[in-house]
Design a protein around this motif. Sequence first.
Motif, PDB file in Angstrom:
ATOM      1  N   UNK A  71       8.117  -4.216  10.399  1.00 24.28           N
ATOM      2  CA  UNK A  71       7.928  -5.490  11.100  1.00 24.28           C
ATOM      3  C   UNK A  71       7.484  -6.560  10.113  1.00 24.28           C
ATOM      4  N   UNK A  72       8.038  -7.763  10.259  1.00 23.41           N
ATOM      5  CA  UNK A  72       7.626  -8.907   9.450  1.00 23.41           C
ATOM      6  C   UNK A  72       6.343  -9.488  10.029  1.00 23.41           C
TER       7      UNK A  72
ATOM      8  N   UNK B 292      -3.126  -4.957  14.952  1.00 26.74           N
ATOM      9  CA  UNK B 292      -4.090  -3.900  15.264  1.00 26.74           C
ATOM     10  C   UNK B 292      -3.411  -2.572  14.996  1.00 26.74           C
ATOM     11  N   UNK B 293      -3.986  -1.799  14.105  1.00 23.75           N
ATOM     12  CA  UNK B 293      -3.482  -0.467  13.764  1.00 23.75           C
ATOM     13  C   UNK B 293      -4.421   0.542  14.415  1.00 23.75           C
ATOM     14  N   UNK B 294      -3.868   1.422  15.213  1.00 20.18           N
ATOM     15  CA  UNK B 294      -4.648   2.383  15.986  1.00 20.18           C
ATOM     16  C   UNK B 294      -5.415   3.356  15.088  1.00 20.18           C
ATOM     17  N   UNK B 295      -6.530   3.901  15.567  1.00 21.17           N
ATOM     18  CA  UNK B 295      -7.251   4.931  14.809  1.00 21.17           C
ATOM     19  C   UNK B 295      -6.328   6.106  14.464  1.00 21.17           C
ATOM     20  N   UNK B 296      -6.341   6.499  13.195  1.00 23.78           N
ATOM     21  CA  UNK B 296      -5.544   7.628  12.741  1.00 23.78           C
ATOM     22  C   UNK B 296      -4.059   7.360  12.587  1.00 23.78           C
ATOM     23  N   UNK B 297      -3.592   6.154  12.887  1.00 26.63           N
ATOM     24  CA  UNK B 297      -2.164   5.831  12.807  1.00 26.63           C
ATOM     25  C   UNK B 297      -1.740   5.680  11.344  1.00 26.63           C
ATOM     26  N   UNK B 298      -0.777   6.489  10.925  1.00 24.93           N
ATOM     27  CA  UNK B 298      -0.286   6.449   9.550  1.00 24.93           C
ATOM     28  C   UNK B 298       0.607   5.223   9.393  1.00 24.93           C
ATOM     29  N   UNK B 299       0.362   4.429   8.319  1.00 23.28           N
ATOM     30  CA  UNK B 299       1.059   3.156   8.171  1.00 23.28           C
ATOM     31  C   UNK B 299       1.002   2.687   6.714  1.00 23.28           C
ATOM     32  N   UNK B 300       1.718   1.613   6.427  1.00 24.87           N
ATOM     33  CA  UNK B 300       1.614   0.894   5.146  1.00 24.87           C
ATOM     34  C   UNK B 300       1.801  -0.590   5.449  1.00 24.87           C
ATOM     35  N   UNK B 301       1.415  -1.438   4.497  1.00 22.05           N
ATOM     36  CA  UNK B 301       1.599  -2.883   4.641  1.00 22.05           C
ATOM     37  C   UNK B 301       1.570  -3.529   3.273  1.00 22.05           C
ATOM     38  N   UNK B 302       2.167  -4.719   3.178  1.00 17.37           N
ATOM     39  CA  UNK B 302       2.185  -5.434   1.911  1.00 17.37           C
ATOM     40  C   UNK B 302       2.978  -6.714   2.009  1.00 17.37           C
ATOM     41  N   UNK B 303       3.223  -7.324   0.857  1.00 22.50           N
ATOM     42  CA  UNK B 303       3.950  -8.591   0.790  1.00 22.50           C
ATOM     43  C   UNK B 303       5.448  -8.371   0.933  1.00 22.50           C
ATOM     44  N   UNK B 304       6.124  -9.351   1.493  1.00 25.33           N
ATOM     45  CA  UNK B 304       7.586  -9.335   1.529  1.00 25.33           C
ATOM     46  C   UNK B 304       8.087  -9.430   0.081  1.00 25.33           C
TER      47      UNK B 304
ATOM     48  N   UNK C  63       4.867  -4.621   7.585  1.00 24.37           N
ATOM     49  CA  UNK C  63       4.002  -3.531   8.017  1.00 24.37           C
ATOM     50  C   UNK C  63       4.871  -2.519   8.758  1.00 24.37           C
ATOM     51  N   UNK C  64       4.509  -1.240   8.635  1.00 26.19           N
ATOM     52  CA  UNK C  64       5.250  -0.197   9.336  1.00 26.19           C
ATOM     53  C   UNK C  64       4.315   0.946   9.688  1.00 26.19           C
ATOM     54  N   UNK C  65       4.419   1.415  10.910  1.00 27.13           N
ATOM     55  CA  UNK C  65       3.723   2.643  11.278  1.00 27.13           C
ATOM     56  C   UNK C  65       4.727   3.780  11.168  1.00 27.13           C
ATOM     57  N   UNK C  66       4.233   4.974  10.944  1.00 30.46           N
ATOM     58  CA  UNK C  66       5.110   6.134  10.801  1.00 30.46           C
ATOM     59  C   UNK C  66       5.976   6.284  12.052  1.00 30.46           C
TER      60      UNK C  66
ATOM     61  N   UNK D   7       0.830  -1.198   0.000  1.00 25.90           N
ATOM     62  CA  UNK D   7       0.000   0.000   0.000  1.00 25.90           C
ATOM     63  C   UNK D   7       0.866   1.250   0.000  1.00 25.90           C
ATOM     64  N   UNK D   8       0.240   2.374  -0.293  1.00 28.75           N
ATOM     65  CA  UNK D   8       0.832   3.680  -0.018  1.00 28.75           C
ATOM     66  C   UNK D   8       0.620   3.955   1.479  1.00 28.75           C
ATOM     67  N   UNK D   9       1.221   5.003   1.986  1.00 24.92           N
ATOM     68  CA  UNK D   9       0.929   5.433   3.347  1.00 24.92           C
ATOM     69  C   UNK D   9      -0.560   5.750   3.436  1.00 24.92           C
ATOM     70  N   UNK D  10      -1.179   5.418   4.543  1.00 28.33           N
ATOM     71  CA  UNK D  10      -2.593   5.722   4.736  1.00 28.33           C
ATOM     72  C   UNK D  10      -2.946   5.629   6.208  1.00 28.33           C
ATOM     73  N   UNK D  11      -4.179   6.024   6.533  1.00 30.77           N
ATOM     74  CA  UNK D  11      -4.692   5.916   7.903  1.00 30.77           C
ATOM     75  C   UNK D  11      -6.178   5.621   7.856  1.00 30.77           C
ATOM     76  N   UNK D  12      -6.717   5.086   8.955  1.00 25.41           N
ATOM     77  CA  UNK D  12      -8.131   4.724   9.053  1.00 25.41           C
ATOM     78  C   UNK D  12      -8.745   5.446  10.246  1.00 25.41           C
TER      79      UNK D  12
END
Length: 129
Positions: free
Chosen positions: A77-78, A86-98, A69-72, A49-54
């Motif tokens: 983290x693998x 669990x990604x916190x509300x408003x936490x900027x992050x990305x995730x995807x395949x190795x 996965x990585x939070x700003x 993904x691109x950076x994003x938040x929920x």
Amino acid sequence: MHITTRRPDTLQGPAEHFTGTVWLDEIAAPESPSRLRMFSVHFAPGAHTAWHRHPHGQVLHVLEGEGLVQREGGDVAAIRAGDTVWIEPGERHWHGAAPGTFMTHLAVVEAAEDGSTVEWHEHVDHYPA
């Protein structure tokens, strides 16, 4: 009770939100008053993904493969099949395949009052090789 026997077609993740090949399957989007949304997301090796938040956070449950996965401000983290993030509300992050493997995860979010589930940002510029 409602049993869904037909789902929407699989969609390819749009290039403005994903790097690499990503496929999205909507699993659940119940009618109001529910705000639950669930997707099965299939990432080709290295896709992410691109950076994003929920607005209300996000739960990721890895079904197969290995991902990242990585939070700003945090370390990358693998994540592997069976892991739940669990990604916190408003936490900027990305995730995807190795880089060398496919990864599929369930993504569960709750829509905000206005119906939005995600706020997209720029593409990741430091994806691990």
